[in-house]
Design a protein around this motif. Structure first.
Motif, mmCIF file in Angstrom:
data_model
loop_
_atom_site.group_PDB
_atom_site.id
_atom_site.type_symbol
_atom_site.label_atom_id
_atom_site.label_comp_id
_atom_site.label_asym_id
_atom_site.label_seq_id
_atom_site.Cartn_x
_atom_site.Cartn_y
_atom_site.Cartn_z
ATOM 1 N N PRO A 30 49.258 42.198 34.161
ATOM 2 C CA PRO A 30 50.163 43.716 35.222
ATOM 3 C C PRO A 30 51.171 43.255 35.810
ATOM 4 C CG PRO A 30 48.703 42.095 36.382
ATOM 5 C CD PRO A 30 48.616 42.276 35.057
ATOM 6 N N SER A 31 51.352 41.412 35.220
ATOM 7 C CA SER A 31 52.666 41.015 35.921
ATOM 8 C C SER A 31 53.532 40.988 35.812
ATOM 9 C CB SER A 31 52.697 39.436 35.919
ATOM 10 O OG SER A 31 52.309 39.310 33.912
ATOM 11 N N TYR A 32 54.416 41.762 34.170
ATOM 12 C CA TYR A 32 55.469 42.181 34.031
ATOM 13 C C TYR A 32 55.488 43.643 34.863
ATOM 14 C CZ TYR A 32 60.050 43.711 32.285
ATOM 15 O OH TYR A 32 61.181 45.208 31.071
ATOM 16 N N ALA A 33 54.608 44.774 35.399
ATOM 17 C CA ALA A 33 54.849 46.183 36.183
ATOM 18 C C ALA A 33 55.309 45.227 37.864
ATOM 19 C CB ALA A 33 53.845 46.948 36.031
ATOM 20 N N LEU A 34 54.934 44.061 38.234
ATOM 21 C CA LEU A 34 55.066 44.424 40.015
ATOM 22 C C LEU A 34 56.352 43.122 39.135
ATOM 23 C CD1 LEU A 34 51.497 41.884 40.401
ATOM 24 C CD2 LEU A 34 52.442 44.352 41.265
ATOM 25 N N PHE A 35 57.336 42.701 38.474
ATOM 26 C CA PHE A 35 58.287 42.178 39.013
ATOM 27 C C PHE A 35 59.070 42.895 37.814
ATOM 28 C CE2 PHE A 35 61.623 40.510 35.818
ATOM 29 C CZ PHE A 35 62.351 40.019 36.602
ATOM 30 N N LYS A 36 58.777 44.636 37.591
ATOM 31 C CA LYS A 36 59.582 45.448 37.625
ATOM 32 C C LYS A 36 59.722 46.349 38.914
ATOM 33 C CE LYS A 36 60.196 47.843 33.569
ATOM 34 N NZ LYS A 36 60.199 49.201 32.768
ATOM 35 N N ALA A 37 59.013 46.352 39.129
ATOM 36 C CA ALA A 37 59.178 46.551 40.534
ATOM 37 C C ALA A 37 60.674 46.081 41.682
ATOM 38 C CB ALA A 37 57.841 47.416 41.205
ATOM 39 N N GLY A 38 59.966 44.610 41.402
ATOM 40 C CA GLY A 38 60.800 44.081 42.645
ATOM 41 C C GLY A 38 59.929 42.587 42.884
ATOM 42 N N HIS A 39 58.728 42.949 42.420
ATOM 43 C CA HIS A 39 57.876 41.652 43.154
ATOM 44 C C HIS A 39 57.988 40.569 42.229
ATOM 45 C CE1 HIS A 39 56.671 44.272 45.519
ATOM 46 N NE2 HIS A 39 56.359 45.288 44.904
ATOM 47 N N VAL A 40 57.019 39.159 43.322
ATOM 48 C CA VAL A 40 57.170 37.985 41.975
ATOM 49 C C VAL A 40 55.395 38.280 42.031
ATOM 50 C CG1 VAL A 40 57.753 35.583 41.741
ATOM 51 C CG2 VAL A 40 59.854 36.911 43.240
ATOM 52 N N PRO A 41 55.543 38.166 40.987
ATOM 53 C CA PRO A 41 53.563 38.215 40.698
ATOM 54 C C PRO A 41 53.422 36.313 40.893
ATOM 55 C CG PRO A 41 54.413 38.222 38.309
ATOM 56 C CD PRO A 41 56.022 38.491 39.606
ATOM 57 N N MET A 42 52.347 36.161 40.377
ATOM 58 C CA MET A 42 51.468 34.892 40.626
ATOM 59 C C MET A 42 49.945 34.911 40.680
ATOM 60 S SD MET A 42 51.459 31.553 41.214
ATOM 61 C CE MET A 42 53.636 31.897 41.289
ATOM 62 N N ILE A 43 50.020 33.513 39.768
ATOM 63 C CA ILE A 43 48.795 33.172 39.475
ATOM 64 C C ILE A 43 47.650 32.102 39.785
ATOM 65 C CG2 ILE A 43 46.765 33.541 37.735
ATOM 66 C CD1 ILE A 43 48.698 35.719 35.981
ATOM 67 N N GLY A 44 46.985 31.461 40.583
ATOM 68 C CA GLY A 44 46.307 30.782 40.656
ATOM 69 C C GLY A 44 46.800 29.549 39.660
ATOM 70 N N GLU A 45 46.378 30.279 38.579
ATOM 71 C CA GLU A 45 46.619 29.208 37.686
ATOM 72 C C GLU A 45 47.151 28.364 36.640
ATOM 73 O OE1 GLU A 45 42.584 31.098 38.302
ATOM 74 O OE2 GLU A 45 44.145 31.768 38.066
ATOM 75 N N TRP A 46 48.224 29.027 36.659
ATOM 76 C CA TRP A 46 49.848 28.988 36.601
ATOM 77 C C TRP A 46 50.231 27.628 37.843
ATOM 78 C CZ3 TRP A 46 52.667 34.371 36.969
ATOM 79 C CH2 TRP A 46 52.402 35.501 36.211
ATOM 80 N N VAL A 47 49.715 27.367 38.554
ATOM 81 C CA VAL A 47 50.208 26.624 39.002
ATOM 82 C C VAL A 47 48.672 25.710 39.174
ATOM 83 C CG1 VAL A 47 50.479 25.865 41.592
ATOM 84 C CG2 VAL A 47 51.507 27.534 41.020
ATOM 85 N N ALA A 48 47.328 25.775 39.487
ATOM 86 C CA ALA A 48 46.513 25.151 39.448
ATOM 87 C C ALA A 48 46.187 24.508 38.022
ATOM 88 C CB ALA A 48 45.624 25.587 39.930
ATOM 89 N N LEU A 49 46.260 24.834 36.967
ATOM 90 C CA LEU A 49 46.371 23.817 35.401
ATOM 91 C C LEU A 49 47.547 22.860 35.030
ATOM 92 C CD1 LEU A 49 45.570 27.262 33.193
ATOM 93 C CD2 LEU A 49 43.801 25.139 33.695
ATOM 94 N N PRO A 50 48.283 23.028 35.484
ATOM 95 C CA PRO A 50 49.355 22.184 35.535
ATOM 96 C C PRO A 50 49.302 20.724 35.995
ATOM 97 C CG PRO A 50 50.560 23.472 35.562
ATOM 98 C CD PRO A 50 49.321 24.625 35.533
#
Length: 120
Positions: A30-50
């Motif tokens: 759903p990240s692209y749909a959120l982005f298209k709606a003007g939001h910034v999607p975030m997933i904890g693993e995007w930060v936690a993994l690196p």
């Protein structure tokens, strides 16, 4: 809004890397749909993994994993303005929802309920 997408990542995978990658793809869906709606999607693993890799993490569930993954989500919830809870059993995602509700952060269970994401 900065919106945390919460759902199963490790849950139900038996720590199988392929199954975890599939779960991450479901979280990202759903990240692209959120982005298209003007939001910034975030997933904890995007930060936690690196962060985990930089700290020397090697095995899912190791001490560094426990030290980093859930705390990352909790810190992100200090910044997020909403949570999109995807289906599926997940202790971590359930905890994210609990924290969000305690903080008065809106929680949605369907993408179309997120402001600006209603179907056309």
């Amino acid at each position: 809004m900065l919106i945390l997408i919460a759902g199963p990542y490790r849950s139900g995978t038996g720590d199988d890397p392929q199954k975890m990658a599939e779960n991450l793809q479901r979280l990202e869906a759903p990240s692209y749909a959120l982005f298209k709606a003007g939001h910034v999607p975030m997933i904890g693993e995007w930060v936690a993994l690196p962060v985990w890799h930089a700290a020397g993490g090697e095995t899912i569930g190791d001490a560094l994993h426990e030290e980093i993954f859930y705390p990352v989500a909790h810190r992100l919830l200090e910044l997020c303005e909403g949570v999109l809870r995807l289906p599926g059993a997940s202790k971590g995602a359930d905890n994210d929802v609990r924290i969000a509700r305690e903080r008065g952060i809106p929680v949605w269970h369907r993408l179309e309920d997120v402001p600006g994401c209603a179907p056309a």
